[in-house]
Design a protein around this motif. Structure first.
Motif, PDB file in Angstrom:
ATOM      1  N   MET A 104       4.872  49.255  74.663  1.00 24.40           N
ATOM      2  CA  MET A 104       3.845  50.183  74.232  1.00 24.40           C
ATOM      3  C   MET A 104       3.440  49.952  72.775  1.00 24.40           C
ATOM      4  O   MET A 104       2.278  50.137  72.412  1.00 24.40           O
ATOM      5  N   ARG A 105       4.383  49.525  71.942  1.00 29.31           N
ATOM      6  CA  ARG A 105       4.081  49.389  70.524  1.00 29.31           C
ATOM      7  C   ARG A 105       3.012  48.331  70.256  1.00 29.31           C
ATOM      8  O   ARG A 105       2.314  48.383  69.256  1.00 29.31           O
ATOM      9  N   ARG A 106       2.899  47.354  71.176  1.00 31.98           N
ATOM     10  CA  ARG A 106       1.815  46.382  71.043  1.00 31.98           C
ATOM     11  C   ARG A 106       0.460  47.074  71.092  1.00 31.98           C
ATOM     12  O   ARG A 106      -0.473  46.727  70.380  1.00 31.98           O
ATOM     13  N   LEU A 107       0.362  48.095  71.968  1.00 23.43           N
ATOM     14  CA  LEU A 107      -0.908  48.801  72.107  1.00 23.43           C
ATOM     15  C   LEU A 107      -1.260  49.588  70.855  1.00 23.43           C
ATOM     16  O   LEU A 107      -2.430  49.828  70.586  1.00 23.43           O
ATOM     17  N   TRP A 108      -0.264  50.032  70.084  1.00 26.22           N
ATOM     18  CA  TRP A 108      -0.578  50.741  68.842  1.00 26.22           C
ATOM     19  C   TRP A 108      -1.443  49.878  67.939  1.00 26.22           C
ATOM     20  O   TRP A 108      -2.354  50.382  67.281  1.00 26.22           O
ATOM     21  N   TYR A 109      -1.160  48.588  67.929  1.00 23.25           N
ATOM     22  CA  TYR A 109      -1.946  47.695  67.079  1.00 23.25           C
ATOM     23  C   TYR A 109      -3.195  47.176  67.774  1.00 23.25           C
ATOM     24  O   TYR A 109      -4.166  46.813  67.118  1.00 23.25           O
ATOM     25  N   SER A 110      -3.200  47.155  69.103  1.00 23.70           N
ATOM     26  CA  SER A 110      -4.403  46.689  69.805  1.00 23.70           C
ATOM     27  C   SER A 110      -5.595  47.591  69.512  1.00 23.70           C
ATOM     28  O   SER A 110      -6.736  47.135  69.471  1.00 23.70           O
ATOM     29  N   ARG A 111      -5.355  48.884  69.270  1.00 21.40           N
ATOM     30  CA  ARG A 111      -6.481  49.787  68.975  1.00 21.40           C
ATOM     31  C   ARG A 111      -7.150  49.385  67.664  1.00 21.40           C
ATOM     32  O   ARG A 111      -8.375  49.415  67.547  1.00 21.40           O
ATOM     33  N   HIS A 112      -6.363  48.985  66.645  1.00 24.73           N
ATOM     34  CA  HIS A 112      -6.943  48.536  65.384  1.00 24.73           C
ATOM     35  C   HIS A 112      -7.655  47.194  65.567  1.00 24.73           C
ATOM     36  O   HIS A 112      -8.708  46.947  64.985  1.00 24.73           O
ATOM     37  N   HIS A 113      -7.053  46.338  66.375  1.00 26.18           N
ATOM     38  CA  HIS A 113      -7.634  45.020  66.667  1.00 26.18           C
ATOM     39  C   HIS A 113      -9.022  45.165  67.289  1.00 26.18           C
ATOM     40  O   HIS A 113      -9.986  44.518  66.847  1.00 26.18           O
ATOM     41  N   TYR A 114      -9.146  46.019  68.297  1.00 24.60           N
ATOM     42  CA  TYR A 114     -10.443  46.153  68.967  1.00 24.60           C
ATOM     43  C   TYR A 114     -11.414  47.014  68.169  1.00 24.60           C
ATOM     44  O   TYR A 114     -12.630  46.818  68.253  1.00 24.60           O
ATOM     45  N   MET A 115     -10.904  47.933  67.398  1.00 24.00           N
ATOM     46  CA  MET A 115     -11.786  48.672  66.498  1.00 24.00           C
ATOM     47  C   MET A 115     -12.459  47.698  65.538  1.00 24.00           C
ATOM     48  O   MET A 115     -13.684  47.741  65.330  1.00 24.00           O
ATOM     49  N   SER A 116     -11.673  46.793  64.960  1.00 22.66           N
ATOM     50  CA  SER A 116     -12.231  45.807  64.033  1.00 22.66           C
ATOM     51  C   SER A 116     -13.230  44.886  64.734  1.00 22.66           C
ATOM     52  O   SER A 116     -14.318  44.625  64.216  1.00 22.66           O
ATOM     53  N   ARG A 117     -12.875  44.400  65.904  1.00 24.55           N
ATOM     54  CA  ARG A 117     -13.776  43.483  66.613  1.00 24.55           C
ATOM     55  C   ARG A 117     -15.092  44.156  67.007  1.00 24.55           C
ATOM     56  O   ARG A 117     -16.165  43.536  66.923  1.00 24.55           O
ATOM     57  N   LEU A 118     -15.037  45.418  67.424  1.00 27.10           N
ATOM     58  CA  LEU A 118     -16.265  46.109  67.814  1.00 27.10           C
ATOM     59  C   LEU A 118     -17.176  46.358  66.620  1.00 27.10           C
ATOM     60  O   LEU A 118     -18.400  46.338  66.748  1.00 27.10           O
ATOM     61  N   ILE A 119     -16.578  46.580  65.453  1.00 27.83           N
ATOM     62  CA  ILE A 119     -17.386  46.712  64.237  1.00 27.83           C
ATOM     63  C   ILE A 119     -18.020  45.376  63.884  1.00 27.83           C
ATOM     64  O   ILE A 119     -19.220  45.295  63.603  1.00 27.83           O
ATOM     65  N   ALA A 120     -17.223  44.320  63.900  1.00 20.57           N
ATOM     66  CA  ALA A 120     -17.692  43.006  63.448  1.00 20.57           C
ATOM     67  C   ALA A 120     -18.658  42.359  64.424  1.00 20.57           C
ATOM     68  O   ALA A 120     -19.680  41.792  64.021  1.00 20.57           O
ATOM     69  N   GLU A 121     -18.353  42.447  65.696  1.00 22.15           N
ATOM     70  CA  GLU A 121     -19.104  41.685  66.699  1.00 22.15           C
ATOM     71  C   GLU A 121     -20.233  42.482  67.343  1.00 22.15           C
ATOM     72  O   GLU A 121     -21.265  41.906  67.715  1.00 22.15           O
ATOM     73  N   GLU A 122     -20.044  43.789  67.481  1.00 20.18           N
ATOM     74  CA  GLU A 122     -21.026  44.587  68.214  1.00 20.18           C
ATOM     75  C   GLU A 122     -21.745  45.614  67.345  1.00 20.18           C
ATOM     76  O   GLU A 122     -22.639  46.299  67.826  1.00 20.18           O
ATOM     77  N   ARG A 123     -21.326  45.747  66.070  1.00 21.56           N
ATOM     78  CA  ARG A 123     -21.977  46.667  65.123  1.00 21.56           C
ATOM     79  C   ARG A 123     -21.997  48.103  65.641  1.00 21.56           C
ATOM     80  O   ARG A 123     -22.968  48.837  65.478  1.00 21.56           O
TER      81      ARG A 123
END
Length: 375
Positions: A104-123
Motif C-alpha cells: 500500500m505504501r507504494r500507492l502513497w507516492y503514486s498519488r504525487h507521481h500522477y498529480m505531477s504528471r497530470l499537471i505537466a502533461e495534461e495541464r
C-alpha cells in the motif's frame, strides 16, 4: 469563480489500462476530467470498501470526475462491475528499493507521481483525496473563491499554520504551471523518497555522504543506520520539502533516512535548514473561511527545463481548514474537530477521519454519523 462543478451524469464510466504505458494517462484524463479538473484517489484490494465509500460520497454532492488508481487490472475490473461502475485505471509504477510490488505504501507516492504528471502533461487542476475521507458538501466553490482562489498548491494542516507542518491526505493544485514551483514540490518529494529508499550505506551509513558535513561540524554523530520505513513518511517528507521551499533552501527536519545523534542542537538546526521564522504562513480570511499562505521559493524558473509556455510564474502554497476541510482529531489550526460532536450539525465539506482509529475505528465512526455507504 465561486461556482461548483457538477459532473455527475455528464461523463461516462471508464476502465483504463496501465497508466505507465504510452498514452494511457492521456486517455484516462480525457475520459475522466471535467472543465479542466480531475480528482485522484487510490487503493489496493483490501481498501475496496474505502474506495467505494469515498466515491459514493463524491457522487452524493454531484461529483463524478474522479479516477481511482489501483495496483492491478483485476482490481479495476472488479470496481467497474455494475451497478457501482467506479472508474479506475491501474499502475505498475514503483520506486523499487524499500517498497514491495503490491504494498500500500507504494500507492502513497503514486498519488504525487500522477498529480505531477497530470499537471505537466495534461495541464489539469488536480485534487488528491485519501480513502478515509467523506465528502459532505460541494467544495469547489470554496476553493475557487477568496481567500483560496489566487493560491496554487493547497494542503491541510497537521498542527500549526507553517509550511513544514502539513497533512497531505488532501492536496489540490490549481493553475499550477508545468515545470513550476508547485510541481517542483511534488517532484522533489518523489526524488527525495527515491533517494532515501535506496538505502545505500555509502550515502546513509557511518561515514556516508549524507552525514559527512553535519558530523564534521560537530552538529551530529553516528551511529548512522539506514531506516527502511517510518510511519507517515510521505507526510513528513513533503512537510520538509514544502518547508524548505518556503525558506528558499533545502530542509530536513521531520524525516531523516538513518539514525543519528544530535550533539549541538543549534548547529544541527542550521546545518539542516530548520529555520522556523521563514516557514510561518501569512493569514488571510474571506467569505467566512480562514487560510494561511506562503510563496514557494524553490524550483521553477531557473531550476526546471523550459516548458515553452513562457516565464514560470510565482506560485504559493495555502491551507484548507475549517468548513472546507477538517480532521477527526482536529489538531490542525482552525479545524472543526470531529470528536467534538460538531460534525453532526456543521460537518466540513471534506471530512478526514485521520486520528479516528483510537476512537473505535474510522468505519465505525462513519457508520455512527450515517456516512458509510458501502454495504
Amino acid at each position: 469563480a465561486g461556482g461548483e462543478l457538477y459532473s455527475l451524469g455528464k461523463i461516462r464510466p471508464y476502465r483504463g489500462g496501465d497508466l505507465e504505458m504510452a498514452g494511457e494517462l492521456r486517455k484516462a484524463a480525457a475520459a475522466r476530467s471535467y472543465r479542466g479538473e480531475i480528482i485522484i484517489t487510490y487503493g489496493n484490494e483490501a481498501g475496496s470498501a474505502w474506495i467505494a465509500n469515498l466515491v459514493f460520497s463524491l457522487r452524493a454532492v454531484g461529483i463524478e470526475h474522479f479516477l481511482v488508481v489501483v495496483m492491478s487490472d483485476n482490481h479495476c475490473r472488479a470496481l467497474m462491475r455494475p451497478p457501482w461502475l467506479i472508474s479506475c485505471a491501474y499502475s505498475t509504477w514503483d520506486f523499487g528499493g524499500c517498497k514491495h510490488k503490491m504494498e500500500m505504501r507504494r500507492l502513497w507516492y503514486s498519488r504525487h507521481h500522477y498529480m505531477s504528471r497530470l499537471i505537466a502533461e495534461e495541464r489539469l487542476n488536480v485534487a488528491v483525496l485519501d480513502g478515509d475521507m467523506s465528502i459532505q458538501r460541494p467544495f469547489y466553490g470554496m476553493m475557487k473563491s477568496e481567500p483560496l482562489a489566487e493560491h496554487n498548491l493547497i494542503y491541510t494542516l497537521d498542527h500549526s499554520p507553517a509550511c513544514g507542518d502539513l497533512n497531505v491526505g488532501f492536496a489540490y493544485c490549481q493553475g499550477c504551471a508545468a515545470g513550476g514551483r508547485a510541481q517542483w514540490v511534488l517532484d522533489e518529494g518523489l526524488r527525495r523518497e527515491g533517494y532515501f529508499c535506496g538505502g545505500d550505506l555509502s550515502e546513509f551509513g557511518n561515514g556516508g555522504r549524507f552525514w559527512n558535513a553535519s558530523d564534521a561540524t560537530g552538529a551530529s554523530s553516528g551511529p548512522h543506520k539506514w531506516m527502511e520505513w517510518a510511519t507517515a513518511r510521505d507526510q513528513k517528507l513533503y512537510s520538509d520539502v514544502v518547508g524548505g521551499s518556503c525558506c528558499g533552501k533545502p530542509q530536513y527536519r521531520l524525516m531523516f533516512p538513518s539514525t543519528h545523534r544530535v550533539l549541538d542542537q543549534y548547529a544541527f538546526m542550521r546545518q539542516w535548514g530548520q529555520h522556523a521564522k521563514c516557514m510561518r504562513m501569512k493569514p488571510d480570511k474571506a467569505n467566512g473561511l480562514q487560510t494561511w499562505y506562503h510563496e514557494l521559493l524553490q524550483g521553477g524558473a531557473g531550476a526546471m527545463p523550459a516548458t515553452g509556455f513562457g516565464a514560470i510564474p510565482n506560485e504559493t502554497v495555502a491551507i484548507a481548514t475549517g468548513a472546507l476541510a477538517s480532521g477527526w482529531h482536529g489538531t490542525g489550526h482552525g479545524e472543526i474537530a470531529g470528536w467534538s460532536g460538531h460534525w453532526i450539525d456543521q460537518p466540513p465539506a471534506i471530512a478526514h477521519f485521520v486520528g479516528g482509529a483510537p476512537a473505535g475505528g474510522k468505519a465505525d465512526l462513519m457508520q455512527g454519523l450515517g456516512w458509510w455507504g458501502y454495504e
